[in-house]
Design a protein around this motif. Sequence first.
Motif, PDB file in Angstrom:
ATOM      1  N   GLU A  76      10.585  -7.061   7.711  1.00 15.93           N
ATOM      2  CA  GLU A  76      10.005  -7.012   6.098  1.00 15.93           C
ATOM      3  C   GLU A  76      10.242  -8.158   5.423  1.00 15.93           C
ATOM      4  OE1 GLU A  76      11.076  -4.913   2.047  1.00 15.93           O
ATOM      5  OE2 GLU A  76      10.761  -3.493   3.798  1.00 15.93           O
ATOM      6  N   CYS A  77      11.520  -8.706   5.561  1.00 20.00           N
ATOM      7  CA  CYS A  77      11.858 -10.049   4.913  1.00 20.00           C
ATOM      8  C   CYS A  77      11.111 -11.206   5.848  1.00 20.00           C
ATOM      9  CB  CYS A  77      13.188 -10.317   5.095  1.00 20.00           C
ATOM     10  SG  CYS A  77      14.151  -9.245   3.764  1.00 20.00           S
ATOM     11  N   GLU A 262      -3.040  -4.813   2.278  1.00 21.02           N
ATOM     12  CA  GLU A 262      -2.664  -4.438   3.529  1.00 21.02           C
ATOM     13  C   GLU A 262      -2.577  -5.671   4.676  1.00 21.02           C
ATOM     14  OE1 GLU A 262      -5.523  -1.395   5.027  1.00 21.02           O
ATOM     15  OE2 GLU A 262      -5.124  -0.308   3.301  1.00 21.02           O
ATOM     16  N   TYR A 263      -1.582  -5.769   5.412  1.00 21.69           N
ATOM     17  CA  TYR A 263      -1.554  -7.005   6.034  1.00 21.69           C
ATOM     18  C   TYR A 263      -1.023  -6.621   7.430  1.00 21.69           C
ATOM     19  CZ  TYR A 263       0.042 -11.652   7.572  1.00 21.69           C
ATOM     20  OH  TYR A 263       0.227 -12.907   8.342  1.00 21.69           O
ATOM     21  N   ALA A 264      -1.574  -7.029   8.693  1.00 15.67           N
ATOM     22  CA  ALA A 264      -1.294  -6.953   9.770  1.00 15.67           C
ATOM     23  C   ALA A 264      -0.799  -5.484  10.110  1.00 15.67           C
ATOM     24  CB  ALA A 264       0.114  -7.639  10.241  1.00 15.67           C
ATOM     25  N   GLY A 265      -1.831  -4.646   9.733  1.00 16.66           N
ATOM     26  CA  GLY A 265      -1.783  -3.101   9.903  1.00 16.66           C
ATOM     27  C   GLY A 265      -0.901  -2.575   9.314  1.00 16.66           C
ATOM     28  N   GLU A 266      -0.144  -3.205   8.031  1.00 11.52           N
ATOM     29  CA  GLU A 266       0.844  -2.471   7.274  1.00 11.52           C
ATOM     30  C   GLU A 266       0.334  -2.499   5.914  1.00 11.52           C
ATOM     31  OE1 GLU A 266       3.365  -0.523   8.578  1.00 11.52           O
ATOM     32  OE2 GLU A 266       2.980  -1.198  10.657  1.00 11.52           O
ATOM     33  N   GLU A 267       0.820  -1.355   5.056  1.00 12.20           N
ATOM     34  CA  GLU A 267       0.804  -1.495   3.626  1.00 12.20           C
ATOM     35  C   GLU A 267       1.865  -2.199   3.186  1.00 12.20           C
ATOM     36  OE1 GLU A 267      -0.065   2.273   1.839  1.00 12.20           O
ATOM     37  OE2 GLU A 267      -2.061   2.529   2.886  1.00 12.20           O
ATOM     38  N   LEU A 268       1.438  -3.280   2.326  1.00  8.00           N
ATOM     39  CA  LEU A 268       2.723  -3.979   1.909  1.00  8.00           C
ATOM     40  C   LEU A 268       2.975  -3.312   0.453  1.00  8.00           C
ATOM     41  CD1 LEU A 268       1.377  -7.787   2.177  1.00  8.00           C
ATOM     42  CD2 LEU A 268       3.039  -6.595   3.692  1.00  8.00           C
ATOM     43  N   THR A 269       4.141  -3.573   0.213  1.00 13.01           N
ATOM     44  CA  THR A 269       4.363  -3.235  -1.438  1.00 13.01           C
ATOM     45  C   THR A 269       4.294  -4.315  -2.342  1.00 13.01           C
ATOM     46  OG1 THR A 269       7.030  -4.124  -1.245  1.00 13.01           O
ATOM     47  CG2 THR A 269       6.495  -1.712  -0.711  1.00 13.01           C
ATOM     48  N   ILE A 270       4.195  -3.811  -3.505  1.00 13.69           N
ATOM     49  CA  ILE A 270       3.970  -4.919  -4.641  1.00 13.69           C
ATOM     50  C   ILE A 270       4.665  -5.989  -4.460  1.00 13.69           C
ATOM     51  CG2 ILE A 270       3.478  -5.486  -7.052  1.00 13.69           C
ATOM     52  CD1 ILE A 270       2.258  -2.864  -7.334  1.00 13.69           C
ATOM     53  N   THR A 299      -6.340  -6.898   5.183  1.00 11.83           N
ATOM     54  CA  THR A 299      -7.511  -6.055   5.793  1.00 11.83           C
ATOM     55  C   THR A 299      -7.843  -5.045   4.653  1.00 11.83           C
ATOM     56  OG1 THR A 299      -5.894  -4.599   6.816  1.00 11.83           O
ATOM     57  CG2 THR A 299      -6.912  -6.375   7.922  1.00 11.83           C
ATOM     58  N   GLY A 300      -7.137  -4.848   3.492  1.00 12.44           N
ATOM     59  CA  GLY A 300      -7.489  -3.871   2.546  1.00 12.44           C
ATOM     60  C   GLY A 300      -6.481  -3.971   1.365  1.00 12.44           C
ATOM     61  N   VAL A 301      -6.975  -3.451   0.272  1.00 14.64           N
ATOM     62  CA  VAL A 301      -6.003  -3.197  -1.074  1.00 14.64           C
ATOM     63  C   VAL A 301      -5.274  -1.963  -1.243  1.00 14.64           C
ATOM     64  CG1 VAL A 301      -6.107  -3.764  -3.490  1.00 14.64           C
ATOM     65  CG2 VAL A 301      -7.605  -5.053  -2.086  1.00 14.64           C
ATOM     66  N   VAL A 302      -4.139  -2.129  -1.698  1.00 14.42           N
ATOM     67  CA  VAL A 302      -3.198  -0.984  -1.834  1.00 14.42           C
ATOM     68  C   VAL A 302      -3.242  -0.845  -3.156  1.00 14.42           C
ATOM     69  CG1 VAL A 302      -1.004   0.048  -1.786  1.00 14.42           C
ATOM     70  CG2 VAL A 302      -1.956  -1.353   0.003  1.00 14.42           C
ATOM     71  N   GLY A 303      -3.796   0.220  -4.077  1.00 13.02           N
ATOM     72  CA  GLY A 303      -3.913   0.410  -5.466  1.00 13.02           C
ATOM     73  C   GLY A 303      -5.093  -0.400  -6.050  1.00 13.02           C
TER      74      GLY A 303
END
Length: 444
Positions: A76-77, A262-270, A299-303
């Motif tokens: 994550e970091c 969404e980045y590299a297949g994962e949903e990022l947190t804000i 690849t996408g937007v979360v929220g």
Amino acid sequence: MAGGTFKLSSPKVRPGAYVVTKNGKQPTASNAPSGIAIIPLIGYDWGPRGEMIHLTNESPDAAKVKFGRSIYDDNECMVMLQLMFLNATEVYTYIAGGGEKAKGTITLKSGTGNVTAKYPGTLGNKIKVVSVANPEGGFDVSVVLDGSEVELIEGATKVTDLKSDYVDFAGEGELAAFASASLTGGTNEDSKVNASVATFLDMAEKIKFNCMALPTSEASLITAAVTKIKYIRNSIGWKCGLVVANSAADYENIYNLTNAAEYAGEELTIPQSVAWLAGAIAAAGYTSSLTYKIFTGATGVVGAKTNEEAIQAIKKGEIFFTVSESGDVIVEYDVNSKVTFTQDDPADIMKGRPCRVYDSFANDLLLTFVPGRFNNDPTGWTVMEGLGRAILKAYQNDGAIQNVDEENDFLVDRGASTGDSVYISCGIQPVDSAEKYYFTVIAR
């Protein structure tokens, strides 16, 4: 060097360059650095505490030993550092928190030796040390981290021969062959995060960065960061920015990010996503807008926001991601969190590009007009005006400002300037990007 804002009614005590940005042709900031971002890594499981780590896009993995990983590893970091380097040229980072170092023992020819992880954190619990006989004499000692050999010390005969970037060896005597010796007891200490972030913020005062990312939702840490950025801008004088998650600071160049990607297949947190935005802001400079800036690799937007939600968010000084007609994840609108204005505030200071013009110009003034450099007399005033007008011309040539009046837009007040105080009026009109188009189509 001291700096910051000033009031004519309150003369400064320390020598320095004091700048006020106001609406109209009043005092506002060679070549200030750009592309420099800064971030604390909160909750990371390895590395030095109390140290600012400097990375560049030319060698982003130069501190791999200190991180215990490549910045391209799935952590994550490390992902946040990746996100910053999608745009930033330099990144300063700091590992926040405390913890204990993992420890273990190794077998010697007579007795045992001690092994201690170089840094605190739970990653140290994944360290193993192995010793095998070297056919030509001595022993080959391997340091294995998370299943991969990271160091090989060949032909060692004594404990004192063992020098490592990952562990410290202690003890006396001759080495022996031994199977895998594991380290245990490494911990992360979250109770020390707030204190270490405070230390990070204090250390940030010494760095001429462009934008800070604060990857947390903790209200007290956000408040501390906002307070520190205001202090750096107004008391030290260096104009820099900050990106926070879901926090309406209502202040120029402090950005309030309210959704994620969404980045590299994962949903990022804000809080993770603020890393990308801070890197992008740091690199944007004063001649480009981040409106419709593509988030490469997203690849996408979360929220994602609806049309009405987007309108209300912009009115509240929020910055957020959306998906363009072509399917790219983009920044909707380059606006900072400032929504409350006084009569002295430039009307366009809430827009990202004009605000960066004001900030960069202020930084150039801070770096150019160094205390003691010029005589406070007609000869010195002429030199100062020449330098100031050269900065104005350079900004105009870069397309950052317009309608420059070289004779009148940088003037020393010869009547008020006396002793060790010089008063200079400077007028600039930033160029913004075309971001709204209004067409009238008439049928013929």
